[in-house]
Design a protein around this motif. Structure first.
Motif, mmCIF file in Angstrom:
data_model
loop_
_atom_site.group_PDB
_atom_site.id
_atom_site.type_symbol
_atom_site.label_atom_id
_atom_site.label_comp_id
_atom_site.label_asym_id
_atom_site.label_seq_id
_atom_site.Cartn_x
_atom_site.Cartn_y
_atom_site.Cartn_z
ATOM 1 N N GLN A 2 0.830 -1.207 0.000
ATOM 2 C CA GLN A 2 0.000 0.000 0.000
ATOM 3 C C GLN A 2 0.865 1.259 0.000
ATOM 4 O O GLN A 2 0.520 2.245 -0.635
ATOM 5 C CB GLN A 2 -0.925 0.006 1.229
ATOM 6 N N GLN A 5 2.135 1.969 -3.438
ATOM 7 C CA GLN A 5 1.054 2.496 -4.279
ATOM 8 C C GLN A 5 0.883 3.989 -4.049
ATOM 9 O O GLN A 5 0.763 4.770 -5.000
ATOM 10 C CB GLN A 5 -0.256 1.781 -3.971
ATOM 11 N N TRP A 126 2.681 2.386 -10.289
ATOM 12 C CA TRP A 126 1.502 2.411 -9.410
ATOM 13 C C TRP A 126 0.533 1.306 -9.818
ATOM 14 O O TRP A 126 0.003 0.576 -8.977
ATOM 15 C CB TRP A 126 0.816 3.773 -9.495
ATOM 16 N N TRP A 127 0.299 1.166 -11.133
ATOM 17 C CA TRP A 127 -0.626 0.147 -11.620
ATOM 18 C C TRP A 127 -0.120 -1.255 -11.279
ATOM 19 O O TRP A 127 -0.900 -2.111 -10.849
ATOM 20 C CB TRP A 127 -0.792 0.318 -13.128
ATOM 21 N N ARG A 130 -0.484 -1.834 -7.545
ATOM 22 C CA ARG A 130 -1.907 -2.030 -7.224
ATOM 23 C C ARG A 130 -2.360 -3.416 -7.658
ATOM 24 O O ARG A 130 -3.091 -4.107 -6.938
ATOM 25 C CB ARG A 130 -2.721 -0.951 -7.932
ATOM 26 N N ARG A 131 -1.929 -3.850 -8.824
ATOM 27 C CA ARG A 131 -2.308 -5.158 -9.345
ATOM 28 C C ARG A 131 -1.713 -6.281 -8.479
ATOM 29 O O ARG A 131 -2.408 -7.240 -8.155
ATOM 30 C CB ARG A 131 -1.801 -5.281 -10.785
ATOM 31 N N GLY A 133 -0.757 -5.988 -5.368
ATOM 32 C CA GLY A 133 -1.387 -5.894 -4.048
ATOM 33 C C GLY A 133 -2.757 -6.538 -4.030
ATOM 34 O O GLY A 133 -3.142 -7.216 -3.081
ATOM 35 N N ALA A 134 -3.506 -6.336 -5.116
ATOM 36 C CA ALA A 134 -4.850 -6.937 -5.213
ATOM 37 C C ALA A 134 -4.753 -8.446 -5.401
ATOM 38 O O ALA A 134 -5.571 -9.200 -4.883
ATOM 39 C CB ALA A 134 -5.625 -6.311 -6.366
#
Length: 140
Positions: A2, A5, A126-127, A130-131, A133-134
């Motif tokens: 996080q 990100q 960032w993408w 985020r990907r 992390g998800a």
């Protein structure tokens, strides 16, 4: 993840903000640009003696688009090309270094390309963060 990100998103937004500031500063500087002809002012009437009175002095170089903010540097009249005469002696005595419009355009281009590249790089990072992390939070 996080934290990365947030950092990447913040840096991408900072690069985009700097891009906007670059255009505002560039527009402010270029607003006062004029076509000028640097001249060495004639001394003691030598132009009258030799019959070479083509302006307020001897031209130095060719006319250039420059940013000069001191109105006292400008001399009376204009050249045949429409350039305003500027005293080179006055500029040197007062340590005024005129800024060419070409230099402002070059720096604006370099900063613009750098900001776009940085925004794209941090946007992709960032993408990806985020990907990833998800993906780490999905049940298997």
């Amino acid at each position: 993840m996080q934290r990365f990100q947030a950092w990447f998103a913040g840096l991408a937004l900072l690069a985009l903000a700097l891009l906007g500031v670059t255009f505002v500063v560039s527009a402010g500087l270029t607003r006062s640009a004029e076509l000028v002809q640097l001249v060495q002012p004639a001394e003691g009437g030598s132009a009258d003696l030799f019959g070479t009175s083509s302006g307020p002095g001897t031209p130095i170089g060719s006319p250039q688009v420059m940013i000069i903010r001191d109105p006292a540097a400008f001399l009376e009249g204009r050249s045949e090309a429409g350039a305003r005469y500027v005293s080179d002696t006055y500029l040197k005595q007062n340590s005024i270094y005129p800024l060419q419009l070409k230099s402002v355009a070059l720096i604006r281009t370099v900063v613009t390309l750098s900001c776009v590249a940085a925004a794209a790089l941090f946007g992709v990072l960032w993408w990806l963060a985020r990907r990833n992390g998800a993906a780490g939070r999905r049940p298997a």
